[in-house]
Design a protein around this motif. Sequence first.
Motif, PDB file in Angstrom:
ATOM      1  N   PHE A 100       2.981   1.508   5.771  1.00 16.19           N
ATOM      2  CA  PHE A 100       3.544   0.176   5.554  1.00 16.19           C
ATOM      3  C   PHE A 100       2.501  -0.819   5.066  1.00 16.19           C
ATOM      4  O   PHE A 100       2.836  -1.745   4.325  1.00 16.19           O
ATOM      5  N   TYR A 103       2.377   0.056   1.374  1.00 15.70           N
ATOM      6  CA  TYR A 103       3.616  -0.415   0.749  1.00 15.70           C
ATOM      7  C   TYR A 103       3.579  -1.934   0.551  1.00 15.70           C
ATOM      8  O   TYR A 103       3.941  -2.445  -0.518  1.00 15.70           O
ATOM      9  N   THR A 104       3.127  -2.651   1.569  1.00 20.65           N
ATOM     10  CA  THR A 104       3.063  -4.112   1.500  1.00 20.65           C
ATOM     11  C   THR A 104       2.055  -4.575   0.458  1.00 20.65           C
ATOM     12  O   THR A 104       2.337  -5.482  -0.335  1.00 20.65           O
ATOM     13  N   THR A 107       3.478  -3.981  -2.967  1.00 20.99           N
ATOM     14  CA  THR A 107       4.523  -4.963  -3.248  1.00 20.99           C
ATOM     15  C   THR A 107       3.919  -6.320  -3.597  1.00 20.99           C
ATOM     16  O   THR A 107       4.347  -6.974  -4.552  1.00 20.99           O
ATOM     17  N   LEU A 108       2.924  -6.740  -2.825  1.00 14.50           N
ATOM     18  CA  LEU A 108       2.278  -8.030  -3.089  1.00 14.50           C
ATOM     19  C   LEU A 108       1.564  -8.051  -4.437  1.00 14.50           C
ATOM     20  O   LEU A 108       1.459  -9.102  -5.071  1.00 14.50           O
TER      21      LEU A 108
END
Length: 125
Positions: A100, A103-104, A107-108
């Motif tokens: 995660f 993933y974060t 995404t950012l």
Amino acid sequence: KLLVLFFIVRFIFSMISYGASVPGGIFMPILALGAVIGCFAGLLGVNAGWLAHSQVLGLVLISMAAYFGAIEKAPFTAIVLLTEMAGSLASVFPLVFVTFIAYTVDTLLGGRPIYTALREEMQFK
């Protein structure tokens, strides 16, 4: 040095393969690149004295999940897949935590799912 070379060569050939608009799998190359990243980081940690050599395999497993989860934009799939590959629930928390985070960060930074990006590049509707 050999791991860095392997990563670069594998990455370049993956881009050539998928840029050629021919059918091919992307699943295994993503897992292989994640494993190389984890092995490289693990061996750096061992050489620096931060990790025991026995922990490198766990780092390889976690890196595979994180790389797959970020690239595919499918963190739950990555966690389940690598938990199944490990054959143990002992690594679930580190897999969830690191996947995660990856993933974060992806995404950012504006990352897109790999299949969406490939479809757009190949101009499939």
